[in-house]
Structure formats: C-alpha cells, structure tokens
Motif scaffolding. Sequence first.
Motif, PDB file in Angstrom:
ATOM      1  N   ALA A  19       2.864  -6.606  12.636  1.00 61.17           N
ATOM      2  CA  ALA A  19       2.141  -7.224  11.642  1.00 61.17           C
ATOM      3  C   ALA A  19       3.113  -8.173  10.979  1.00 61.17           C
ATOM      4  CB  ALA A  19       1.320  -6.272  10.869  1.00 61.17           C
ATOM      5  N   GLY A  20       4.454  -7.914  11.048  1.00 63.27           N
ATOM      6  CA  GLY A  20       5.632  -8.586  10.522  1.00 63.27           C
ATOM      7  C   GLY A  20       5.498  -8.232   8.873  1.00 63.27           C
ATOM      8  N   LYS A  21       5.540  -6.782   8.787  1.00 62.93           N
ATOM      9  CA  LYS A  21       5.072  -6.050   7.327  1.00 62.93           C
ATOM     10  C   LYS A  21       6.408  -5.102   7.328  1.00 62.93           C
ATOM     11  CE  LYS A  21       2.165  -8.932   5.808  1.00 62.93           C
ATOM     12  NZ  LYS A  21       2.456  -9.843   4.767  1.00 62.93           N
ATOM     13  N   ARG A  52      -2.231  -3.849   9.668  1.00 67.82           N
ATOM     14  CA  ARG A  52      -3.391  -4.951  10.041  1.00 67.82           C
ATOM     15  C   ARG A  52      -3.926  -5.548   9.008  1.00 67.82           C
ATOM     16  NH1 ARG A  52      -5.653  -0.592  14.635  1.00 67.82           N
ATOM     17  NH2 ARG A  52      -4.135  -0.931  16.241  1.00 67.82           N
ATOM     18  N   ALA A  53      -3.920  -5.047   8.022  1.00 73.67           N
ATOM     19  CA  ALA A  53      -4.688  -5.681   6.915  1.00 73.67           C
ATOM     20  C   ALA A  53      -3.790  -6.639   6.215  1.00 73.67           C
ATOM     21  CB  ALA A  53      -4.959  -4.702   5.732  1.00 73.67           C
ATOM     22  N   GLY A  54      -2.420  -6.683   6.611  1.00 76.00           N
ATOM     23  CA  GLY A  54      -1.782  -7.700   6.237  1.00 76.00           C
ATOM     24  C   GLY A  54      -0.841  -7.197   5.120  1.00 76.00           C
ATOM     25  N   LYS A  55      -0.631  -5.836   4.846  1.00 75.52           N
ATOM     26  CA  LYS A  55       0.148  -5.366   3.601  1.00 75.52           C
ATOM     27  C   LYS A  55       1.476  -4.662   3.893  1.00 75.52           C
ATOM     28  CE  LYS A  55      -3.392  -6.862   1.266  1.00 75.52           C
ATOM     29  NZ  LYS A  55      -3.392  -8.110   0.605  1.00 75.52           N
ATOM     30  N   HIS A  56       2.439  -4.524   3.278  1.00 79.72           N
ATOM     31  CA  HIS A  56       3.682  -3.868   3.561  1.00 79.72           C
ATOM     32  C   HIS A  56       3.136  -2.416   2.971  1.00 79.72           C
ATOM     33  CE1 HIS A  56       6.051  -7.462   3.453  1.00 79.72           C
ATOM     34  NE2 HIS A  56       5.578  -8.059   2.689  1.00 79.72           N
ATOM     35  N   ILE A  57       3.975  -1.379   3.402  1.00 78.13           N
ATOM     36  CA  ILE A  57       3.598  -0.049   3.434  1.00 78.13           C
ATOM     37  C   ILE A  57       4.798   0.890   3.199  1.00 78.13           C
ATOM     38  CG2 ILE A  57       2.699   1.938   4.655  1.00 78.13           C
ATOM     39  CD1 ILE A  57       0.689  -0.184   4.621  1.00 78.13           C
ATOM     40  N   ILE A  90       0.684  -1.303  -0.004  1.00 80.45           N
ATOM     41  CA  ILE A  90      -0.104  -0.048  -0.074  1.00 80.45           C
ATOM     42  C   ILE A  90       0.881   1.372   0.038  1.00 80.45           C
ATOM     43  CG2 ILE A  90      -1.654   1.201   1.162  1.00 80.45           C
ATOM     44  CD1 ILE A  90      -2.922  -1.247   2.422  1.00 80.45           C
ATOM     45  N   TYR A  91       0.737   2.062  -0.987  1.00 79.98           N
ATOM     46  CA  TYR A  91       1.516   3.455  -0.979  1.00 79.98           C
ATOM     47  C   TYR A  91       0.393   4.493  -0.529  1.00 79.98           C
ATOM     48  CZ  TYR A  91       5.007   6.732  -3.050  1.00 79.98           C
ATOM     49  OH  TYR A  91       5.711   7.604  -3.077  1.00 79.98           O
ATOM     50  N   ILE A  92       0.906   4.962   0.381  1.00 78.93           N
ATOM     51  CA  ILE A  92       0.019   6.082   1.276  1.00 78.93           C
ATOM     52  C   ILE A  92       0.562   7.468   0.623  1.00 78.93           C
ATOM     53  CG2 ILE A  92      -0.637   6.937   3.325  1.00 78.93           C
ATOM     54  CD1 ILE A  92      -0.358   4.125   4.563  1.00 78.93           C
TER      55      ILE A  92
END
Length: 447
Positions: free
Chosen positions: A207-209, A179-184, A161-163
Amino acid sequence: MNNFQPQPALPLAGDPSRRNFIAQTGRGLLAVGVAGTLGGLPAASAAAATDQASDLVLQSGPTDVTLPEINARTEPRSSGVPNPQPVDQRVGYAVVGLGHLTLEELLPALAQCKKSKLVALVSGDADKMGKVARQYGIAPQNCYSYQTYDNLKDNPAVEVIYIVLPNSMHAEYTIRGARAGKHILCEKPMANSVKECEQMIEACQKAGKKLMIAYRIQYEPMNRKVQEMVRGNAFGKTKIIEATNTQNQGPPDQWRHKKALAGGGALPDIGLYCLNTVRFLLGEEPTEVAAHQYTTPGDPRFTEVEENMLFTLRFPSGVLANCVTGYGSYTSKRYRVQAETGWIQMDPAFSYHGLRLERAHAPEGTQQREQVGIAEKNQFALEMDHFSDCVRHNQTPYTPGEEGLQDQRIMEALYQSARSGGKPVKLKSDTNKLDAFRGTPPTEHQS
C-alpha cells in the motif's frame, strides 16, 4: 446632570470572556500602531491595512516562542516552552480500541503531543465511544465501529491508525488499515505468529504506507541514555544484563489469559520488554536462546497461557542476558547492566511513569553511586510524535515492522526451548551490523 457612563469591568483570569477581551484589546492596540505608521491614509485603507497586519500576526511566520531566562545560573534549568506545531499541521490519528491503555494513557498523551492529534475513534462499544468522543471533542461522523472501520479510507483527516486491540486482531486491522490508505502504528507484541507479522509488513509495503511497532521504551529518554552509556563503554565492556518484568494478574476472564487472543502469557505481554530492551541497548541480535517456564497448578488464570518464564540470550559480543517474567508475582520492572568497572540500573525501567536511572562505578577503588537526573517525558507522546515525523518527512520509523518480526522469531524460539525442557536453540543471523532491524533514530533530545 451626571453624564458619567460606567465602563465594563476587566475580566478576571478565570473569566471565560477574558480571552476574547485580550484578543480584542490586542487588535485595538495593533490598529493604533498601524494607524501611527499610515499617517494620512483614508480611514478605509487604514482599516484594511490593520486587518492585514492582524492576520499576519495570527497566521504567518515561525510559531516557536522563546522566553528570557529569569533564574540565576545556580538554579535548575526549565524544560522550556513546549512549542507544539499549529493544530492544522499535526498528523491526525484514529485510535482503534478503547481499553485501559487507550483511555488511561494514549488519549491523554495525544493532548501532550507536539506533532500529533486525535481526530477519530474506533470501538465496538458505541455507548463508551460516544462518551469518549464528547470528552475529547470528536465529532460523531469521526466515530467508527469495527464494521465501518474500512470507511476510514474516506476520511482525509486520518493519516495514521493506532491499533490498540488484543494481539490476535493486530494483523487483520493492520492489513485493513493499510488497504484503507493509512499509515499504521501497532501496539506490541506485533502479532501472534511470524507469518502474521510478515503479512502485516507485506500489506503496508504494497500500500506504500509506513508500519511502526509501539516500543515506547526505545523513545524514552532515560532508557536512551542507558543505550548511550552501554554503546559508549562508559564503564568498560558490558558483560551481563539482568532484566525482570513481573506483575500479579487479576481476574481469569480477561483476554490476556486466552491463548487465541493473546498468543501466550507473560512472555509476549511483559517479558517482551526484557527481550526488546536488551536488544535495543546492545544493538546486537542473539545467536542462541534457552528458556524454562512454569505455571502454578490449579490457578484458573493460567489454564491456557504460561504464568512464569525464565530465559537467557547469548549475543555475538559475548554478552549474556538473563531475563525473568511472570504473571503471578508482585510488580517488579527493572534491569541492570553489569560492565567491567561499574553498573547501570533502571528501577523501575518499564513502567509508564516514575522511572529511575542509577549508576555506580569505582574509578579509584571507592564506589560512587548516583542517580542520573533526566526529566521524565511522556513515552507515548514521544513515540507518536516520532511516527508523525516519519510520516511528514517520509522516513522509516525507528521501530518498524521488521523490529516486531524479529522479536516474534525470538519468542517462538524461546517457546521451542521451553517445550524441550530448556535445550538451547540456535538462531540464524542474516546480518552482523548494529540495529539491523531499526530505522531512523528519534531526534528528541535525551535530557
């Protein structure tokens, strides 16, 4: 009677049927080649072998393509074949926020990426998102509102996810995304406070991300070349760095002029480039900072945030950095590194396009000034592909959350100094090693 049957014309280069024609002709030629090697095999066996060979050509083996050199050695070298990864191997990105940066820079950059691809959009404007989705071929089911953002957890095509939201929203959407399981991948500045930065790092770790802050300058080839020259003492030891980033802001009603959304004015938005780039060039952390700020009375743009700030950074090696940033003057985006026997200059240095690198030195008493020729590359594509590499190979990004947190700590010290009329503020240092807050360096060649 004339039995001549006219043959269909060959498709022209611009004819959309040309691609199909070439594919079909290629399969036919392949079949001829395979039949020639299969001799007396039955027709059905030969056809099956032809299909298998065609599938092998199209689907397996190395994907990189090389071409022979066609120019003499006296001519400039080409940049070569881009060789992007196959689409199904690239990392899928959901981009959150469809403002100027996303639409003018990020989405076009994704089309130039070798290891990253756009797979989803998130926006609060359904009409605009629908138009953008059609432009970039994003299916309606991959379009999300801020209310349905958490549903990204159910989309396996989205890995990152690119914020790209107002600064005050970075923490919330990073935490929800983790929390949705995505790298940020989060735009700079990382957040509006040290506490928010710490919460973002903690959420991703839990979350391990992976979390990366989008400091595009640290991936751009010319700026990386300056880092190489500075750290290699190309012109002796660095003594002083001067950095300036100014621009004349427009209407007062934009979010960057609202303190609750932006966190501050010129400093966190564009002054951050000066701060972060100086740290990047030296690899050191400042031990003392001082700042002055000024806002033009009565200017409606700056009733909540500062217009101008001048600040200095003192580093352990003795290097002093003098930085200037402002929201009310004509664009200037440059820096100069002053060393013992020469200087290195980027002007512009922080722009999206058109960067220029120069250097000057006097080896025998006569100044030699030259432009350093390095091919321009898309900074956003480079940073996204670096993050995709880190996701694929389980590496720490070069600019992780800790890098953004360190900048936030320094900016808070700069505001503290400005409020006191410019009194120096000492900074605590937990480490003296170079690049204390950075991860795996990018592998993209610098030239």
